[in-house]
Design a protein around this motif. Structure first.
Motif, short mmCIF file in Angstrom:
data_model
loop_
_atom_site.label_atom_id
_atom_site.label_comp_id
_atom_site.label_asym_id
_atom_site.label_seq_id
_atom_site.Cartn_x
_atom_site.Cartn_y
_atom_site.Cartn_z
N LEU A 62 0.83 -1.20 0.00
CA LEU A 62 0.00 0.00 0.00
C LEU A 62 0.87 1.26 0.00
CD1 LEU A 62 -2.73 -1.11 2.58
CD2 LEU A 62 -2.89 -1.09 0.09
N SER A 65 2.58 1.67 -3.30
CA SER A 65 1.59 1.99 -4.33
C SER A 65 1.21 3.46 -4.30
CB SER A 65 0.31 1.18 -4.12
OG SER A 65 0.57 -0.17 -4.25
N ILE A 66 0.96 3.98 -3.10
CA ILE A 66 0.52 5.38 -3.00
C ILE A 66 1.64 6.30 -3.49
CG2 ILE A 66 -0.25 7.20 -1.42
CD1 ILE A 66 -1.49 4.97 0.31
N VAL A 68 4.20 5.52 -5.56
CA VAL A 68 4.46 5.31 -6.99
C VAL A 68 3.36 5.96 -7.82
CG1 VAL A 68 4.52 3.56 -8.80
CG2 VAL A 68 5.89 3.26 -6.76
N GLN A 69 2.11 5.80 -7.37
CA GLN A 69 1.00 6.39 -8.10
C GLN A 69 1.12 7.91 -8.14
OE1 GLN A 69 -1.61 5.48 -9.85
NE2 GLN A 69 -2.38 7.57 -9.95
N LEU A 71 3.85 9.75 -7.94
CA LEU A 71 5.08 10.31 -8.51
C LEU A 71 4.91 10.98 -9.88
CD1 LEU A 71 8.10 10.58 -7.65
CD2 LEU A 71 8.51 8.93 -9.47
N PRO A 72 4.23 10.34 -10.85
CA PRO A 72 4.07 11.04 -12.13
C PRO A 72 3.34 12.38 -11.98
CG PRO A 72 3.47 8.74 -12.36
CD PRO A 72 3.68 8.98 -10.90
N PHE A 73 2.35 12.42 -11.10
CA PHE A 73 1.61 13.68 -10.91
C PHE A 73 2.49 14.70 -10.21
CE2 PHE A 73 -1.58 10.34 -11.16
CZ PHE A 73 -2.31 10.81 -12.25
N SER A 156 -13.97 9.58 -14.38
CA SER A 156 -13.91 8.35 -13.59
C SER A 156 -15.11 8.27 -12.63
CB SER A 156 -12.58 8.18 -12.86
OG SER A 156 -12.23 9.33 -12.19
N ILE A 268 -7.18 8.50 -0.50
CA ILE A 268 -7.19 7.87 -1.82
C ILE A 268 -7.16 8.97 -2.87
CG2 ILE A 268 -8.62 6.51 -3.39
CD1 ILE A 268 -9.54 5.05 -0.78
N CYS A 269 -6.45 8.70 -3.97
CA CYS A 269 -6.32 9.67 -5.06
C CYS A 269 -7.68 10.13 -5.56
CB CYS A 269 -5.59 9.01 -6.22
SG CYS A 269 -4.01 9.70 -6.55
N GLU A 271 -8.63 10.61 -8.43
CA GLU A 271 -9.07 9.91 -9.64
C GLU A 271 -9.59 8.52 -9.35
OE1 GLU A 271 -5.82 10.17 -12.34
OE2 GLU A 271 -5.92 12.35 -12.36
N ALA A 272 -9.39 8.05 -8.13
CA ALA A 272 -9.77 6.68 -7.80
C ALA A 272 -10.86 6.61 -6.76
CB ALA A 272 -8.55 5.91 -7.30
N PHE A 275 -14.39 4.98 -7.29
CA PHE A 275 -14.56 3.53 -7.34
C PHE A 275 -14.68 2.94 -5.94
CE2 PHE A 275 -12.62 4.69 -11.32
CZ PHE A 275 -13.50 4.09 -12.20
N VAL A 276 -13.94 3.52 -5.02
CA VAL A 276 -14.04 3.05 -3.64
C VAL A 276 -15.43 3.38 -3.10
CG1 VAL A 276 -13.14 3.32 -1.31
CG2 VAL A 276 -11.58 3.24 -3.25
N PHE B 29 1.69 -2.38 -8.23
CA PHE B 29 1.35 -1.18 -7.47
C PHE B 29 0.28 -0.33 -8.14
CE2 PHE B 29 6.01 -1.85 -6.69
CZ PHE B 29 5.81 -2.54 -5.51
N VAL B 30 0.38 -0.18 -9.46
CA VAL B 30 -0.53 0.73 -10.15
C VAL B 30 -1.08 0.08 -11.42
CG1 VAL B 30 0.50 2.85 -9.28
CG2 VAL B 30 1.38 1.83 -11.37
N ALA B 41 8.26 10.10 -15.68
CA ALA B 41 8.59 10.70 -14.38
C ALA B 41 9.98 10.26 -13.93
CB ALA B 41 7.53 10.32 -13.34
N SER B 169 -8.40 0.83 -9.89
CA SER B 169 -8.59 1.88 -10.89
C SER B 169 -7.37 2.77 -10.98
CB SER B 169 -9.83 2.70 -10.56
OG SER B 169 -9.79 3.15 -9.24
N ILE B 176 -10.26 -3.31 -4.86
CA ILE B 176 -11.43 -3.97 -4.29
C ILE B 176 -11.49 -5.37 -4.90
CG2 ILE B 176 -13.92 -3.82 -3.94
CD1 ILE B 176 -13.70 -0.87 -4.84
#
Lengths: 338, 239
Positions: A62, A65-66, A68-69, A71-73, A156, A268-269, A271-272, A275-276, B29-30, B41, B169, B176
């Motif tokens: 987790l 993931s957070i 890495v997700q 980083l591009p932004f 989304s 949570i981002c 953009e996501a 869905f949650v 991860f993504v 990046a 997503s 989920i």
């Protein structure tokens, strides 16, 4: 002869360093602080898995993931903040940003439509906009609007809630109103002295160096706080399993408060998050709208990043106000549209 | 943090990002569509490190000793260290245990699926569950489908196991699990084993939407093989 003296110079510094940590060419302590944890990590490789600690492995997934997700932004954000530092002068801002906050604030809100990113990228951008002379109220409105109402987020949301078209509209309006209301409140309150934004102008010899230096500085700065927020969010995701929520599903007021709290804690981002929220159908649409409106404007990683970039005193005032305004706005639009 | 220190830090972060993107580890991860943004990046971060290196090698010692970035930046080394030491893997049984199964939302228009003519045909777990729950034409009934997922041995499924796949997503933190109870054959696999299974939907006696409806979408196992690697991404995308 010149060569000789250069060599001597280097030797001297090496020697100095061994004896009493005097300046050396590059400064060795810093790099060692990077390399040492990596070396330890390499030694630990394989052994951590042997512990078979499910929770630790899940936390790591987790946490990584957070980050890495994001980083591009974040990279996109610091590239823009570098460009702002290199090309946007206070004179330019004065020419294009409306003088009256009554106009500048909603204009900044509309500008938020254009940045297809998550919340992590907009923090350094807002900081640089302020150092370039943008009125803080307008920069803060942009900070709140950009992650909440950009096209990617709205699409989304529409995908996650195929049966509830009005929810997309309600999310857009509630988020926009939140951003503008907080911006106006800030401009009336006149608390700009709380903001300790990095006013450091990187007067490099060239625009390119000003750009790269600002980008690196903002990346390291905001990135460090992002890591703090990601660690906190990963921990809370483990501590509060999403299945443990059903207890309050029947009580509307409790669900609203619960979802406002969850939005902050789960981080949570933007953009996501739809869905949650879609995955929790036992709750009312209004309480889930609260989750979608609060999350992009305030959560753990944002508070960490904001207190880093704008100062802790700022975050202590700004975060609670944003939370309350966003919750009320979401409840109001939920009543009207859902 | 001095310029040279920042250079080494950025180099470590950028390199690991490029590396996990190229070797596919980023899939844990993504979502897959983050591949190019991540690679870009990583390259930007490495590029910034190179600029720092060039400037540091030109500047004099005194300038290089001046701190130019806040110390909190050191924390960026933490995710790099975690990737190297723990080498975290994709969400699996232990995560599925903590999160309720995905309930596909009701469709706006009635579903009218056009399925391939021959059995078995491949289908996303997400589509399988969606059709099972919301397709009033019951197109899945009597059809055999191929799905890929991981085995979770759950005591709630007495004569079988849960076949799960995470819907992600953005990143794994929003994952989920889709859960299908595969019954009729006791599980021959350990938790977290990747399998390709041919299954047939068992229509429920009571509708899923009913309060007393079944907790999971159920299916009968026809055939099952263990697979090494998750095919492409370990996650399904809701898009």
């Amino acid at each position: 002869m010149t060569d000789m003296s250069l060599v001597d110079d280097v030797h001297e510094h090496e020697h100095d360093h061994h004896s009493h940590d005097a300046p050396s060419r590059f400064g060795v302590v810093g790099p060692i602080m990077v390399v040492a944890p990596l070396f330890v990590a390499l030694l630990a490789r394989g052994r951590v898995g042997a512990l078979d600690a499910d929770a630790l492995r899940l936390w790591s997934t987790l946490f990584v993931s957070i980050t890495v997700q994001a980083l591009p932004f974040l990279a996109l954000g610091v590239v823009l903040s570098g460009l702002i530092a290199a090309f946007v002068s206070p004179e330019l801002v004065e020419r294009f940003v409306p003088k009256r906050p009554a106009l500048a604030v909603p204009a900044a809100g509309v500008a938020g439509l254009a940045l297809p990113g998550c919340e992590c990228g907009s923090v350094p951008i807002a900081g640089r906009l302020m150092s370039a002379g943008t009125p803080p109220a307008a920069a803060l409105t942009f900070l709140l609007a950009a992650p909440a109402i950009n096209p990617v987020v709205l699409v989304s949301t529409a995908v996650a809630f195929p049966g509830d078209r009005m929810l997309v509209l309600a999310r857009f309006l509630a988020s926009f109103v939140t951003a503008v209301a907080v911006g106006w409140w800030w401009s009336r309150r006149g608390a700009d002295n709380l903001i300790e934004v990095d006013g450091h102008r990187h007067d490099g010899p060239s625009r390119f160096l000003r750009f790269s230096d600002t980008a690196s500085r903002d990346l390291v700065h905001a990135g460090g706080y992002l890591v703090v927020g990601a660690a906190a969010a990963a921990t809370l995701q483990l501590v509060i399993p999403r299945s443990a929520l059903d207890v309050v599903a029947d009580n509307e007021l409790l669900s609203i408060l619960l979802f406002a709290a969850l939005a902050v804690l789960l981080s949570i981002c933007s953009e996501a998050d739809a869905f949650v929220a879609a995955g929790l159908p036992q709750f009312s649409l209004t309480s889930r709208l609260v989750f979608l409106v609060v999350g992009p404007v305030i959560d753990l990683k944002l508070v960490a990043m904001q207190s880093g970039v704008f100062g802790r005193r700022f975050a202590m005032v700004f975060a609670p106000v944003t939370l309350v305004v966003a919750t009320l706005s979401a409840v109001a639009f939920g009543q009207v549209f859902l | 943090m001095t310029r040279f220190a920042r250079c080494v830090l950025l180099l470590a972060v950028g390199t690991i990002v490029v590396r996990i993107t190229l070797d596919g580890h980023f899939n844990s991860f993504v979502q897959q569509r983050m591949r190019w943004p991540l690679l870009l990046a990583g390259i930007i971060v490495v590029g910034l490190a190179v600029v720092d290196l060039v400037i540091a090698s030109r500047d004099d010692d005194e300038t290089n000793q001046r701190p130019i970035s806040p110390g909190v930046g050191w924390l960026l080394i933490a995710p790099v260290a975690v990737i190297i030491s723990v080498a975290p893997d994709a969400l699996g049984a232990s995560a599925a245990d903590r999160i309720d199964a995905y309930d596909p939302p009701a469709p706006i228009d009635p579903l009218a699926p056009i399925l391939p003519e021959t059995d078995p045909f491949p289908i996303k777990m997400l589509d399988f569950v969606n059709l099972a729950m919301w397709d009033e034409t019951r197109a899945l009934e009597g059809r055999q489908v191929d799905v890929e997922g991981i085995v979770v041995n759950d005591p709630e499924v007495a004569d079988g196991f849960l076949l799960i796949r995470f819907v992600v997503s953005c990143c794994a933190a929003d994952g989920i699990p889709i859960k299908v109870a595969v019954t009729g054959t006791p599980s021959a696999f350990e938790d977290d084993t990747w399998v390709r299974a041919t299954i047939e939907w068992i229509p429920p006696d009571v509708p899923y939407q009913d309060e007393n409806g079944p907790k999971f979408v159920e299916a009968r196992l026809v055939d099952i093989t263990e697979i090494d690697e998750p095919p492409g991404s370990p996650y399904e995308s809701p898009f």
